[in-house]
Design a protein around this motif. Structure first.
Motif, PDB file in Angstrom:
ATOM      1  N   ARG A   1       0.847  -1.193   0.000  1.00  0.00           N
ATOM      2  CA  ARG A   1       0.000   0.000   0.000  1.00  0.00           C
ATOM      3  C   ARG A   1       0.881   1.242   0.000  1.00  0.00           C
ATOM      4  O   ARG A   1       2.013   1.209   0.483  1.00  0.00           O
ATOM      5  N   LEU A   2       0.335   2.322  -0.515  1.00  0.00           N
ATOM      6  CA  LEU A   2       1.081   3.581  -0.608  1.00  0.00           C
ATOM      7  C   LEU A   2       1.065   4.283   0.743  1.00  0.00           C
ATOM      8  O   LEU A   2       0.236   5.150   0.997  1.00  0.00           O
ATOM      9  N   ASP A   3       1.978   3.892   1.616  1.00  0.00           N
ATOM     10  CA  ASP A   3       2.043   4.497   2.948  1.00  0.00           C
ATOM     11  C   ASP A   3       3.428   4.253   3.523  1.00  0.00           C
ATOM     12  O   ASP A   3       3.999   3.176   3.323  1.00  0.00           O
ATOM     13  N   SER A   4       3.974   5.235   4.227  1.00  0.00           N
ATOM     14  CA  SER A   4       5.310   5.052   4.793  1.00  0.00           C
ATOM     15  C   SER A   4       5.532   6.013   5.954  1.00  0.00           C
ATOM     16  O   SER A   4       5.487   7.232   5.789  1.00  0.00           O
ATOM     17  N   ASP A   5       5.727   5.448   7.157  1.00  0.00           N
ATOM     18  CA  ASP A   5       6.137   6.201   8.340  1.00  0.00           C
ATOM     19  C   ASP A   5       6.646   5.191   9.359  1.00  0.00           C
ATOM     20  O   ASP A   5       6.949   4.055   9.004  1.00  0.00           O
ATOM     21  N   ALA A   6       6.724   5.582  10.635  1.00  0.00           N
ATOM     22  CA  ALA A   6       7.297   4.694  11.655  1.00  0.00           C
ATOM     23  C   ALA A   6       6.478   3.430  11.865  1.00  0.00           C
ATOM     24  O   ALA A   6       6.996   2.426  12.346  1.00  0.00           O
ATOM     25  N   THR A   7       5.181   3.458  11.519  1.00  0.00           N
ATOM     26  CA  THR A   7       4.322   2.281  11.711  1.00  0.00           C
ATOM     27  C   THR A   7       3.741   1.766  10.404  1.00  0.00           C
ATOM     28  O   THR A   7       2.875   0.895  10.421  1.00  0.00           O
ATOM     29  N   HIS A   8       4.162   2.312   9.256  1.00  0.00           N
ATOM     30  CA  HIS A   8       3.664   1.861   7.961  1.00  0.00           C
ATOM     31  C   HIS A   8       4.813   1.836   6.957  1.00  0.00           C
ATOM     32  O   HIS A   8       5.677   2.701   6.970  1.00  0.00           O
ATOM     33  N   THR A   9       4.813   0.824   6.085  1.00  0.00           N
ATOM     34  CA  THR A   9       5.769   0.757   4.988  1.00  0.00           C
ATOM     35  C   THR A   9       5.019   0.358   3.722  1.00  0.00           C
ATOM     36  O   THR A   9       3.968  -0.282   3.790  1.00  0.00           O
ATOM     37  N   PRO A  10       5.545   0.715   2.543  1.00  0.00           N
ATOM     38  CA  PRO A  10       4.848   0.370   1.293  1.00  0.00           C
ATOM     39  C   PRO A  10       4.680  -1.132   1.091  1.00  0.00           C
ATOM     40  O   PRO A  10       3.744  -1.565   0.432  1.00  0.00           O
ATOM     41  N   MET A  11       5.599  -1.923   1.625  1.00  0.00           N
ATOM     42  CA  MET A  11       5.462  -3.372   1.603  1.00  0.00           C
ATOM     43  C   MET A  11       5.474  -3.860   3.041  1.00  0.00           C
ATOM     44  O   MET A  11       6.332  -3.475   3.826  1.00  0.00           O
ATOM     45  N   PHE A  12       4.490  -4.658   3.404  1.00  0.00           N
ATOM     46  CA  PHE A  12       4.418  -5.175   4.771  1.00  0.00           C
ATOM     47  C   PHE A  12       3.824  -6.573   4.718  1.00  0.00           C
ATOM     48  O   PHE A  12       3.574  -7.118   3.636  1.00  0.00           O
ATOM     49  N   HIS A  13       3.613  -7.177   5.874  1.00  0.00           N
ATOM     50  CA  HIS A  13       3.151  -8.563   5.933  1.00  0.00           C
ATOM     51  C   HIS A  13       1.837  -8.648   6.714  1.00  0.00           C
ATOM     52  O   HIS A  13       1.673  -7.994   7.746  1.00  0.00           O
TER      53      HIS A  13
ATOM     54  N   GLY B   1      -7.990 -10.648  10.044  1.00  0.00           N
ATOM     55  CA  GLY B   1      -6.725 -10.260   9.445  1.00  0.00           C
ATOM     56  C   GLY B   1      -5.947  -9.340  10.364  1.00  0.00           C
ATOM     57  O   GLY B   1      -6.528  -8.505  11.061  1.00  0.00           O
ATOM     58  N   MET B   2      -4.639  -9.500  10.359  1.00  0.00           N
ATOM     59  CA  MET B   2      -3.786  -8.658  11.214  1.00  0.00           C
ATOM     60  C   MET B   2      -2.439  -8.464  10.545  1.00  0.00           C
ATOM     61  O   MET B   2      -2.026  -9.249   9.675  1.00  0.00           O
ATOM     62  N   GLY B   3      -1.732  -7.412  10.949  1.00  0.00           N
ATOM     63  CA  GLY B   3      -0.398  -7.152  10.433  1.00  0.00           C
ATOM     64  C   GLY B   3       0.645  -7.946  11.198  1.00  0.00           C
ATOM     65  O   GLY B   3       0.766  -7.821  12.432  1.00  0.00           O
ATOM     66  N   ILE B   4       1.391  -8.787  10.498  1.00  0.00           N
ATOM     67  CA  ILE B   4       2.438  -9.590  11.144  1.00  0.00           C
ATOM     68  C   ILE B   4       3.522  -8.688  11.711  1.00  0.00           C
ATOM     69  O   ILE B   4       4.010  -8.892  12.833  1.00  0.00           O
ATOM     70  N   ASP B   5       3.903  -7.670  10.938  1.00  0.00           N
ATOM     71  CA  ASP B   5       4.936  -6.748  11.426  1.00  0.00           C
ATOM     72  C   ASP B   5       4.468  -6.054  12.706  1.00  0.00           C
ATOM     73  O   ASP B   5       5.258  -5.852  13.636  1.00  0.00           O
ATOM     74  N   ARG B   6       3.196  -5.675  12.738  1.00  0.00           N
ATOM     75  CA  ARG B   6       2.661  -4.936  13.891  1.00  0.00           C
ATOM     76  C   ARG B   6       2.690  -5.785  15.157  1.00  0.00           C
ATOM     77  O   ARG B   6       3.127  -5.320  16.219  1.00  0.00           O
ATOM     78  N   ILE B   7       2.219  -7.025  15.078  1.00  0.00           N
ATOM     79  CA  ILE B   7       2.202  -7.847  16.298  1.00  0.00           C
ATOM     80  C   ILE B   7       3.623  -8.234  16.708  1.00  0.00           C
ATOM     81  O   ILE B   7       3.895  -8.449  17.898  1.00  0.00           O
ATOM     82  N   ALA B   8       4.547  -8.325  15.721  1.00  0.00           N
ATOM     83  CA  ALA B   8       5.947  -8.569  16.073  1.00  0.00           C
ATOM     84  C   ALA B   8       6.521  -7.381  16.842  1.00  0.00           C
ATOM     85  O   ALA B   8       7.254  -7.549  17.828  1.00  0.00           O
ATOM     86  N   MET B   9       6.187  -6.165  16.415  1.00  0.00           N
ATOM     87  CA  MET B   9       6.642  -4.967  17.123  1.00  0.00           C
ATOM     88  C   MET B   9       6.124  -4.959  18.562  1.00  0.00           C
ATOM     89  O   MET B   9       6.861  -4.647  19.500  1.00  0.00           O
ATOM     90  N   LEU B  10       4.843  -5.314  18.722  1.00  0.00           N
ATOM     91  CA  LEU B  10       4.244  -5.284  20.062  1.00  0.00           C
ATOM     92  C   LEU B  10       4.857  -6.334  20.975  1.00  0.00           C
ATOM     93  O   LEU B  10       5.156  -6.070  22.137  1.00  0.00           O
ATOM     94  N   LYS B  11       5.056  -7.539  20.439  1.00  0.00           N
ATOM     95  CA  LYS B  11       5.534  -8.620  21.302  1.00  0.00           C
ATOM     96  C   LYS B  11       6.998  -8.459  21.675  1.00  0.00           C
ATOM     97  O   LYS B  11       7.396  -8.738  22.816  1.00  0.00           O
ATOM     98  N   TYR B  12       7.809  -7.989  20.720  1.00  0.00           N
ATOM     99  CA  TYR B  12       9.249  -7.966  20.947  1.00  0.00           C
ATOM    100  C   TYR B  12       9.816  -6.568  21.143  1.00  0.00           C
ATOM    101  O   TYR B  12      11.031  -6.372  21.122  1.00  0.00           O
ATOM    102  N   GLY B  13       8.934  -5.576  21.341  1.00  0.00           N
ATOM    103  CA  GLY B  13       9.384  -4.242  21.716  1.00  0.00           C
ATOM    104  C   GLY B  13      10.193  -3.540  20.647  1.00  0.00           C
ATOM    105  O   GLY B  13      11.200  -2.883  20.948  1.00  0.00           O
ATOM    106  N   ILE B  14       9.785  -3.666  19.391  1.00  0.00           N
ATOM    107  CA  ILE B  14      10.498  -3.024  18.278  1.00  0.00           C
ATOM    108  C   ILE B  14       9.798  -1.694  17.984  1.00  0.00           C
ATOM    109  O   ILE B  14       8.618  -1.679  17.623  1.00  0.00           O
ATOM    110  N   PRO B  15      10.477  -0.566  18.109  1.00  0.00           N
ATOM    111  CA  PRO B  15       9.790   0.730  18.054  1.00  0.00           C
ATOM    112  C   PRO B  15       9.474   1.248  16.663  1.00  0.00           C
ATOM    113  O   PRO B  15       8.549   2.034  16.497  1.00  0.00           O
ATOM    114  N   ASP B  16      10.212   0.823  15.636  1.00  0.00           N
ATOM    115  CA  ASP B  16      10.050   1.426  14.317  1.00  0.00           C
ATOM    116  C   ASP B  16       9.930   0.335  13.264  1.00  0.00           C
ATOM    117  O   ASP B  16      10.819  -0.511  13.120  1.00  0.00           O
ATOM    118  N   LEU B  17       8.830   0.351  12.519  1.00  0.00           N
ATOM    119  CA  LEU B  17       8.588  -0.681  11.521  1.00  0.00           C
ATOM    120  C   LEU B  17       9.628  -0.656  10.404  1.00  0.00           C
ATOM    121  O   LEU B  17       9.984  -1.694   9.839  1.00  0.00           O
TER     122      LEU B  17
END
Length: 370
Positions: free
Chosen positions: A212-224, A324-340
């Protein structure tokens, strides 16, 4: 005519004697260049009588062709020899012991996204879900229309979707904006439809890349993302809630885990809901679990009857749920990763810090009630 014989023998001899490509090119210039011997013969044609010019010109052209053929053959031979010499000089003996400096590089690690995919497979596999996949490049019908997304829906707009050149028949093509098209492809499968007709139940999870056309600390153009789909004759909203509650408790490894479902809207589910998990903020740090705040992590609902009908099933007979859920997002939450964006930086220091051992198989049964 004597000049032709002399030039032929000298040129062909020089071609055969050329030791490398540089020497061969010098022979070419000497014979066929602007001041070459064969070119000089061509310049003499203007002073000959018509009949003599015709005969002599044909012989000169034949000589030129012979020299060009010899040059090409010798060039191929020299090129093959040069490649063989280079391969012999650059070969690596893979049976040699590891160099000491290589040993200090350390063992490689699994990327957090790969680890979370393994965890998803372990958790949903315990629940009876199979793994399904589909193409990253989708047609408009599977990505939108089959899922009851109308033509004027914002998700179809250029600011959200990567559109590609259409097929030869005019079919619009996109980089898939979600993994839900695989749900449609799965329901359309004739073997799946026969299984359902025989009284079976369809349970699949669909992990994969989306765009998707989006990019910031919690969004990237390609995600999972990962999608889940259950279709049978009796599944209801209670089954959906139980499935996702068990998943959250197992994934975040917390037994008493505050979870709530809020009414929402998605074109392909009705009724629809968003799932929130409990959390708290302390000293700028997010903590998952009991707290005074909520965080949305996924969308879900009962599959819309129109989506079921679009995929060749009778909505009066079959029903089901999807999430449906974002794999990158739940990985950030579980493992304390601040920036996608860090997921895709290929920074070895980051990978060493957040990576997982290749032999670390997830053992996530906590919260599944089994």
């Amino acid at each position: 005519m004597d000049d032709l014989s002399t030039i032929r023998s000298e040129a062909l001899g020089a071609v055969a004697a050329a030791a490398d490509l540089g020497a061969l090119d010098a022979v070419r210039v000497a014979a066929l260049g602007k001041k070459g011997s064969v070119t000089g013969l061509m310049k003499t044609l203007g002073g000959l009588a018509p009949d003599a010019r015709r005969e002599f010109g044909a012989r000169v052209n034949q000589l030129k062709s012979e020299i060009e053929a010899a040059l090409e053959a010798r060039k191929a031979s020299l090129g093959a020899s040069a490649l063989a010499d280079r391969l012999a000089a650059e070969k690596v003996d893979v049976s040699l012991p590891t160099r000491p400096d290589f040993a200090n590089w350390g063992q490689g690690t699994l990327h957090p996204i790969g680890q979370v995919m393994d965890e998803l497979a372990a958790i949903f596999g315990e629940m009876g879900f199979a793994w399904a996949e589909g193409p990253d490049i989708e047609d408009d019908w599977h990505n939108f229309t089959a899922l009851n997304i109308p033509p004027d829906h914002p998700a179809r707009q250029m600011q959200d979707t990567f559109y590609l050149p259409p097929r030869a028949d005019g079919t619009p093509m996109v980089l898939r904006t979600h993994t839900s098209p695989v749900q449609a492809r799965t329901m359309l499968d004739k073997a799946v439809q026969k299984m359902l007709a025989d009284g079976g139940s369809l349970r699949v999870i669909v992990p994969g890349r989306t765009f998707r056309l989006d990019s910031d600390a919690t969004h990237t153009p390609m995600f999972h993302q990962v999608e889940g789909l259950v279709i049978d004759r009796t599944t209801h909203m209670g089954h959906l809630k139980g499935c996702l509650v068990d998943f959250c408790r197992a994934f975040f490894e917390v037994d008493e885990f505050p979870i709530r479902f809020r009414p929402s809207y998605f074109p392909f589910t009705e009724p629809s809901a968003e799932l929130d998990i409990g959390c708290s903020w302390k000293d700028g740090e997010l903590r998952i679990g009991a707290g005074d705040s909520w965080l949305e992590i996924l969308g879900c609902g009962m599959v819309h009857p129109r989506a079921i009908a679009n995929c060749g099933l009778d909505p009066a007979v079959y029903q089901g749920f999807a999430f449906g859920m974002g794999i990158d997002r739940i990985a950030m939450l579980k493992y304390g990763i601040p920036d996608l964006r860090s997921f895709f930086d290929s920074d070895l220091r980051w990978l060493r810090h957040y990576g997982f051992s290749a032999l670390e198989w997830p053992s996530l049964t906590q919260g599944l009630g089994r």
